[in-house]
Scaffold this active site. Structure first.
Site, PDB file in Angstrom:
ATOM      1  N   HIS A  17      92.857  64.837 -42.903  1.00 19.57           N
ATOM      2  CA  HIS A  17      92.001  66.033 -42.896  1.00 19.57           C
ATOM      3  C   HIS A  17      92.041  66.725 -44.261  1.00 19.57           C
ATOM      4  O   HIS A  17      91.014  67.119 -44.803  1.00 19.57           O
ATOM      5  CB  HIS A  17      92.511  67.077 -41.886  1.00 19.57           C
ATOM      6  CG  HIS A  17      92.452  66.689 -40.444  1.00 19.57           C
ATOM      7  ND1 HIS A  17      93.524  66.853 -39.590  1.00 19.57           N
ATOM      8  CD2 HIS A  17      91.445  66.194 -39.686  1.00 19.57           C
ATOM      9  CE1 HIS A  17      93.181  66.481 -38.365  1.00 19.57           C
ATOM     10  NE2 HIS A  17      91.933  66.061 -38.391  1.00 19.57           N
ATOM     11  N   LYS A  41      91.204  71.373 -23.148  1.00 23.05           N
ATOM     12  CA  LYS A  41      92.303  70.635 -23.768  1.00 23.05           C
ATOM     13  C   LYS A  41      93.438  71.572 -24.122  1.00 23.05           C
ATOM     14  O   LYS A  41      93.240  72.539 -24.869  1.00 23.05           O
ATOM     15  CB  LYS A  41      91.782  69.990 -25.067  1.00 23.05           C
ATOM     16  CG  LYS A  41      91.924  68.481 -25.115  1.00 23.05           C
ATOM     17  CD  LYS A  41      91.306  68.029 -26.420  1.00 23.05           C
ATOM     18  CE  LYS A  41      91.620  66.641 -26.821  1.00 23.05           C
ATOM     19  NZ  LYS A  41      90.954  66.309 -28.083  1.00 23.05           N
ATOM     20  N   ARG A  90      86.681  57.286 -40.813  1.00 18.81           N
ATOM     21  CA  ARG A  90      87.866  56.453 -41.028  1.00 18.81           C
ATOM     22  C   ARG A  90      87.535  54.975 -40.987  1.00 18.81           C
ATOM     23  O   ARG A  90      88.087  54.177 -41.735  1.00 18.81           O
ATOM     24  CB  ARG A  90      88.919  56.753 -39.946  1.00 18.81           C
ATOM     25  CG  ARG A  90      89.579  58.086 -40.115  1.00 18.81           C
ATOM     26  CD  ARG A  90      90.412  58.445 -38.931  1.00 18.81           C
ATOM     27  NE  ARG A  90      89.585  58.592 -37.747  1.00 18.81           N
ATOM     28  CZ  ARG A  90      89.982  59.124 -36.611  1.00 18.81           C
ATOM     29  NH1 ARG A  90      91.218  59.523 -36.481  1.00 18.81           N
ATOM     30  NH2 ARG A  90      89.167  59.262 -35.587  1.00 18.81           N
ATOM     31  N   SER A 127      95.533  62.996 -35.337  1.00 14.99           N
ATOM     32  CA  SER A 127      96.531  63.973 -34.874  1.00 14.99           C
ATOM     33  C   SER A 127      97.201  63.471 -33.607  1.00 14.99           C
ATOM     34  O   SER A 127      98.414  63.667 -33.414  1.00 14.99           O
ATOM     35  CB  SER A 127      95.871  65.331 -34.605  1.00 14.99           C
ATOM     36  OG  SER A 127      95.281  65.830 -35.773  1.00 14.99           O
TER      37      SER A 127
HETATM   38  O1  PNS Z   1      88.869  66.781 -34.485  1.00 17.26           O
HETATM   39  P1  PNS Z   1      87.885  66.352 -33.441  1.00 17.26           P
HETATM   40  O2  PNS Z   1      88.376  66.728 -32.059  1.00 17.26           O
HETATM   41  O3  PNS Z   1      87.518  64.893 -33.544  1.00 17.26           O
HETATM   42  O4  PNS Z   1      86.546  67.186 -33.717  1.00 17.26           O
HETATM   43  C1  PNS Z   1      85.392  67.056 -32.910  1.00 17.26           C
HETATM   44  C2  PNS Z   1      84.528  68.304 -33.063  1.00 17.26           C
HETATM   45  C3  PNS Z   1      85.342  69.530 -32.667  1.00 17.26           C
HETATM   46  C4  PNS Z   1      84.074  68.441 -34.494  1.00 17.26           C
HETATM   47  C5  PNS Z   1      83.287  68.158 -32.131  1.00 17.26           C
HETATM   48  O5  PNS Z   1      83.718  67.893 -30.823  1.00 17.26           O
HETATM   49  C6  PNS Z   1      82.415  69.398 -32.148  1.00 17.26           C
HETATM   50  O6  PNS Z   1      81.614  69.579 -33.044  1.00 17.26           O
HETATM   51  N1  PNS Z   1      82.621  70.285 -31.141  1.00 17.26           N
HETATM   52  C7  PNS Z   1      81.927  71.547 -31.043  1.00 17.26           C
HETATM   53  C8  PNS Z   1      80.984  71.584 -29.838  1.00 17.26           C
HETATM   54  C9  PNS Z   1      79.655  70.962 -30.200  1.00 17.26           C
HETATM   55  O7  PNS Z   1      78.942  71.424 -31.087  1.00 17.26           O
HETATM   56  N2  PNS Z   1      79.312  69.878 -29.468  1.00 17.26           N
HETATM   57  C10 PNS Z   1      78.085  69.138 -29.684  1.00 17.26           C
HETATM   58  C11 PNS Z   1      78.279  68.053 -30.741  1.00 17.26           C
HETATM   59  S1  PNS Z   1      76.784  67.210 -31.053  1.00 17.26           S
END
Ligand code: PNS
Length: 163
Positions: A17, A41, A90, A127
């Site tokens: 990150h 979560k 990644r 993570s």
């Molecule tokens: O670190 P992560 O958990 O892989 O991050 C994923 C994250 C938080 C970036 C993604 O789930 C997200 O953007 N969540 C916010 C809710 C949202 O906008 N959902 C629609 C995505 S198209």
């Protein structure tokens, strides 16, 4: 001011990150790190703890703002006038889901998503894996900033003592 957001759960932030945030901070005037709240979560760290750790390890970059957000990422961007989302890729396996989200977000508010290839050193890193390995006593000190590593070791010890 050219602004971008690096979104994620950051539970906790790791070197992969940090690499993406640092590279984004060289490309944009201001980088917002958005810690997205997922109510379904239960994390290892609270949102405030995650924010504190990210602030600590990005302080030297000089142009990083760390905030939490509950709801859609596109709303976070719209409220702050942020036109770009920066994400690390990644491996090819990340691509399908990331592309889906990029199209969805662009369709919702025309926000753009830019992908940076994760440094090969960290291409396997997540993570979730870091927490799993550390909870079984594995050494993950080379995968996390020092401040984050010591907090993780402490948190795991606290949890074990409470069991
Ligand atoms: O670190 P992560 O958990 O892989 O991050 C994923 C994250 C938080 C970036 C993604 O789930 C997200 O953007 N969540 C916010 C809710 C949202 O906008 N959902 C629609 C995505 S198209």
């Amino acid at each position: 001011m050219r602004r971008a957001v690096c979104p994620g759960s950051f539970d906790p932030i790791h070197n992969g990150h940090l690499d993406i945030i640092e590279r984004a901070s060289k490309l944009y005037d201001v980088v917002h790190v958005a810690v997205l709240v997922n109510r379904n979560k239960q994390g290892m760290f609270t949102i405030d703890e995650r924010i504190g750790l990210i602030e600590e390890v990005t302080a030297d970059f000089g142009n990083v703002v760390v905030e939490s957000h509950q709801g859609l990422l596109v709303d976070f961007c719209r409220e702050r006038g942020i036109p770009a989302i920066v994400k690390g890729l990644r491996a090819v396996s990340d691509f399908d889901y990331e592309l889906q989200m990029a199209h969805m977000n662009n369709g919702l508010t025309a926000v753009e998503t830019l992908f940076l290839p994760t440094s090969p050193t960290y291409s396997f890193l997540s993570s979730t894996l870091v927490k799993e390995v550390a909870s079984y006593g594995g050494d993950v000190s080379h995968l996390l900033p020092e401040a984050v590593h010591s907090r993780l070791v402490e948190r795991i010890a606290e949890r074990k003592a409470a069991q």
